[in-house]
Design a protein around this motif. Sequence first.
Motif, PDB file in Angstrom:
ATOM      1  N   VAL A 158       5.335   2.386 -12.647  1.00  0.00           N
ATOM      2  CA  VAL A 158       5.950   1.509 -11.649  1.00  0.00           C
ATOM      3  C   VAL A 158       4.875   0.917 -10.751  1.00  0.00           C
ATOM      4  CG1 VAL A 158       7.684   1.333  -9.838  1.00  0.00           C
ATOM      5  CG2 VAL A 158       7.974   3.014 -11.650  1.00  0.00           C
ATOM      6  N   ARG A 159       5.024  -0.368 -10.402  1.00  0.00           N
ATOM      7  CA  ARG A 159       4.173  -1.012  -9.417  1.00  0.00           C
ATOM      8  C   ARG A 159       4.985  -2.099  -8.722  1.00  0.00           C
ATOM      9  NH1 ARG A 159      -0.192  -4.695 -12.871  1.00  0.00           N
ATOM     10  NH2 ARG A 159       1.343  -5.822 -14.152  1.00  0.00           N
ATOM     11  N   VAL A 160       4.502  -2.542  -7.561  1.00  0.00           N
ATOM     12  CA  VAL A 160       5.245  -3.474  -6.706  1.00  0.00           C
ATOM     13  C   VAL A 160       4.302  -4.565  -6.218  1.00  0.00           C
ATOM     14  CG1 VAL A 160       6.630  -3.690  -4.600  1.00  0.00           C
ATOM     15  CG2 VAL A 160       6.735  -1.581  -5.939  1.00  0.00           C
ATOM     16  N   ARG A 161       4.831  -5.789  -6.077  1.00  0.00           N
ATOM     17  CA  ARG A 161       4.075  -6.848  -5.419  1.00  0.00           C
ATOM     18  C   ARG A 161       5.003  -7.619  -4.494  1.00  0.00           C
ATOM     19  NH1 ARG A 161       2.738 -11.671  -9.822  1.00  0.00           N
ATOM     20  NH2 ARG A 161       4.869 -12.010 -10.613  1.00  0.00           N
ATOM     21  N   ALA A 162       4.397  -8.327  -3.524  1.00  0.00           N
ATOM     22  CA  ALA A 162       5.164  -9.045  -2.502  1.00  0.00           C
ATOM     23  C   ALA A 162       4.961 -10.547  -2.649  1.00  0.00           C
ATOM     24  CB  ALA A 162       4.709  -8.613  -1.100  1.00  0.00           C
ATOM     25  N   ARG A 163       6.030 -11.302  -2.360  1.00  0.00           N
ATOM     26  CA  ARG A 163       5.861 -12.744  -2.236  1.00  0.00           C
ATOM     27  C   ARG A 163       5.410 -13.026  -0.810  1.00  0.00           C
ATOM     28  NH1 ARG A 163       7.414 -17.223  -5.113  1.00  0.00           N
ATOM     29  NH2 ARG A 163       8.929 -16.109  -6.393  1.00  0.00           N
ATOM     30  N   GLU A 174       0.831  -1.196   0.000  1.00  0.00           N
ATOM     31  CA  GLU A 174       0.000   0.000   0.000  1.00  0.00           C
ATOM     32  C   GLU A 174       0.869   1.252   0.000  1.00  0.00           C
ATOM     33  OE1 GLU A 174      -2.407  -0.436   3.459  1.00  0.00           O
ATOM     34  OE2 GLU A 174      -3.811  -1.817   2.494  1.00  0.00           O
ATOM     35  N   ALA A 175       0.204   2.359  -0.299  1.00  0.00           N
ATOM     36  CA  ALA A 175       0.812   3.690  -0.198  1.00  0.00           C
ATOM     37  C   ALA A 175       2.109   3.801  -1.011  1.00  0.00           C
ATOM     38  CB  ALA A 175       1.069   4.058   1.260  1.00  0.00           C
ATOM     39  N   LEU A 176       2.131   3.192  -2.212  1.00  0.00           N
ATOM     40  CA  LEU A 176       3.316   3.300  -3.057  1.00  0.00           C
ATOM     41  C   LEU A 176       3.491   4.746  -3.518  1.00  0.00           C
ATOM     42  CD1 LEU A 176       5.648   1.980  -4.687  1.00  0.00           C
ATOM     43  CD2 LEU A 176       4.003   1.714  -6.567  1.00  0.00           C
ATOM     44  N   ARG A 177       4.700   5.265  -3.368  1.00  0.00           N
ATOM     45  CA  ARG A 177       5.045   6.589  -3.848  1.00  0.00           C
ATOM     46  C   ARG A 177       6.300   6.483  -4.709  1.00  0.00           C
ATOM     47  NH1 ARG A 177       4.611  11.362   0.442  1.00  0.00           N
ATOM     48  NH2 ARG A 177       4.594  12.431  -1.579  1.00  0.00           N
ATOM     49  N   ALA A 178       6.323   7.235  -5.779  1.00  0.00           N
ATOM     50  CA  ALA A 178       7.465   7.213  -6.692  1.00  0.00           C
ATOM     51  C   ALA A 178       7.875   8.640  -7.010  1.00  0.00           C
ATOM     52  CB  ALA A 178       7.105   6.472  -7.984  1.00  0.00           C
ATOM     53  N   ALA A 238      -1.018  -0.156  -6.336  1.00  0.00           N
ATOM     54  CA  ALA A 238      -1.466   0.801  -7.346  1.00  0.00           C
ATOM     55  C   ALA A 238      -0.269   1.222  -8.195  1.00  0.00           C
ATOM     56  CB  ALA A 238      -2.081   2.017  -6.656  1.00  0.00           C
ATOM     57  N   GLU A 239      -0.519   1.428  -9.481  1.00  0.00           N
ATOM     58  CA  GLU A 239       0.569   1.814 -10.383  1.00  0.00           C
ATOM     59  C   GLU A 239       0.782   3.329 -10.307  1.00  0.00           C
ATOM     60  OE1 GLU A 239       1.609  -0.108 -14.490  1.00  0.00           O
ATOM     61  OE2 GLU A 239       0.204   1.560 -14.857  1.00  0.00           O
ATOM     62  N   ARG A 240       2.047   3.720 -10.284  1.00  0.00           N
ATOM     63  CA  ARG A 240       2.398   5.144 -10.237  1.00  0.00           C
ATOM     64  C   ARG A 240       3.179   5.518 -11.489  1.00  0.00           C
ATOM     65  NH1 ARG A 240      -1.352   6.051  -6.681  1.00  0.00           N
ATOM     66  NH2 ARG A 240      -0.892   5.258  -4.572  1.00  0.00           N
ATOM     67  N   GLU A 241       2.987   6.747 -11.950  1.00  0.00           N
ATOM     68  CA  GLU A 241       3.770   7.287 -13.047  1.00  0.00           C
ATOM     69  C   GLU A 241       4.782   8.265 -12.487  1.00  0.00           C
ATOM     70  OE1 GLU A 241       1.561   9.031 -16.177  1.00  0.00           O
ATOM     71  OE2 GLU A 241       0.957   7.098 -17.039  1.00  0.00           O
ATOM     72  N   GLN A 249       8.824  -7.788  -5.884  1.00  0.00           N
ATOM     73  CA  GLN A 249       9.139  -7.688  -7.305  1.00  0.00           C
ATOM     74  C   GLN A 249       8.639  -6.344  -7.806  1.00  0.00           C
ATOM     75  OE1 GLN A 249       6.977  -9.934 -10.525  1.00  0.00           O
ATOM     76  NE2 GLN A 249       8.920 -11.049 -10.641  1.00  0.00           N
ATOM     77  N   ILE A 250       9.509  -5.609  -8.487  1.00  0.00           N
ATOM     78  CA  ILE A 250       9.162  -4.303  -9.033  1.00  0.00           C
ATOM     79  C   ILE A 250       8.936  -4.439 -10.528  1.00  0.00           C
ATOM     80  CG2 ILE A 250      10.000  -1.958  -9.464  1.00  0.00           C
ATOM     81  CD1 ILE A 250      11.544  -2.186  -6.834  1.00  0.00           C
ATOM     82  N   HIS A 251       7.792  -3.968 -11.000  1.00  0.00           N
ATOM     83  CA  HIS A 251       7.481  -3.950 -12.419  1.00  0.00           C
ATOM     84  C   HIS A 251       7.641  -2.524 -12.937  1.00  0.00           C
ATOM     85  CE1 HIS A 251       5.218  -7.901 -13.377  1.00  0.00           C
ATOM     86  NE2 HIS A 251       6.045  -8.084 -12.359  1.00  0.00           N
ATOM     87  N   LEU A 252       8.336  -2.412 -14.063  1.00  0.00           N
ATOM     88  CA  LEU A 252       8.573  -1.126 -14.696  1.00  0.00           C
ATOM     89  C   LEU A 252       7.984  -1.160 -16.097  1.00  0.00           C
ATOM     90  CD1 LEU A 252      10.111   1.623 -14.315  1.00  0.00           C
ATOM     91  CD2 LEU A 252      11.997   0.556 -15.569  1.00  0.00           C
TER      92      LEU A 252
END
Length: 337
Positions: A311-316, A241-245, A327-330, A273-276
Amino acid sequence: MRDVPVPATPSPAPLPPVLRRCAPLCASLALVASCGWGTGGDGGQNGPPPGAPTGVTAEAGSATTVHVMWNAVDGVEAYEVYRGGAMVEEVPAADRMVDVTRLAPSTAYAFTVRARDADGRLGPPSREVRATTPAAVTDDSAPTRPGDTRGRAVGSRAVRLTWSAATDDRAVASYDVYQGETKVHSVGGGQTAAVVTGLRPGTRYSFTVRARDAADNVSPAGAVVRLTTPGSDDGRATAPEALRASSRHADGAHYIDLTWTPPRTDGVVTEYQIHLDGRPATSLVYGDEAPRDRAEYSFYAGRETGVTHRVRVRARLPDGTWGGFSAEREVTTGAGG
């Protein structure tokens, strides 16, 4: 700490510059990070042995027991739990916890966990965790049952349970969570909530909670909580949560700085894992000090100003599965936060 597999050889098509050049920064971080597109490793005798289990915790359940938990490791057949240098428990791959029993009261113990594959190969030991059993007491009275037991599904693979504290003539040492008749989780006596993961979508479950004191007296079960996990998972319950870029300029180059809040689970999240721009760019595996409240990461984004990235992030998750995406951030290089 589990090693990240060596990336597979990329295809002949050229990669974007930002991804080709992430390796120098990864090497400088105080964690283990893998930059690349592939997952590497083919398992079996031709692949590497299992990695070290991560997220290992140990907590005294009574004066003579300690509850040990860990995150799942891919492709294993069993786990071996060690007290000091001696193996004391063997646990099938489907489980991620065990109660180590017949311990001495008022004693400090150290535990490690190793994963074993189908070929009998042992991976390296996990980090060492310690727990001290409480003093023995003369106590024939069990705690009262936990009250006001409630629960809710958090996505299709997890539930969150809460209850009101039980009472005891001495003190409650721990709470045990049961799925049907099987104990699946344990938390310390000061906690009144737990998240149980590794569930199946569209499945009905029954949970109960029991209190335990230092003398191993166990309370009657609290009220049964019956829940059905939804048939589909939108991922929000297990997503960071609360992803900031934001973009940062240093030494003639642009960098993207990320911060996020780890998802709440029944164990420690040690891998992200970071997706770009819609593709996996970097995997992060933390060591002993995985972030609990706030995670952060920074990576090279090239020298060109005005380039916009998504950019977005997920956790194992501790059960070995991937959680939902944040949430995806630009972010645009040279544009700041």
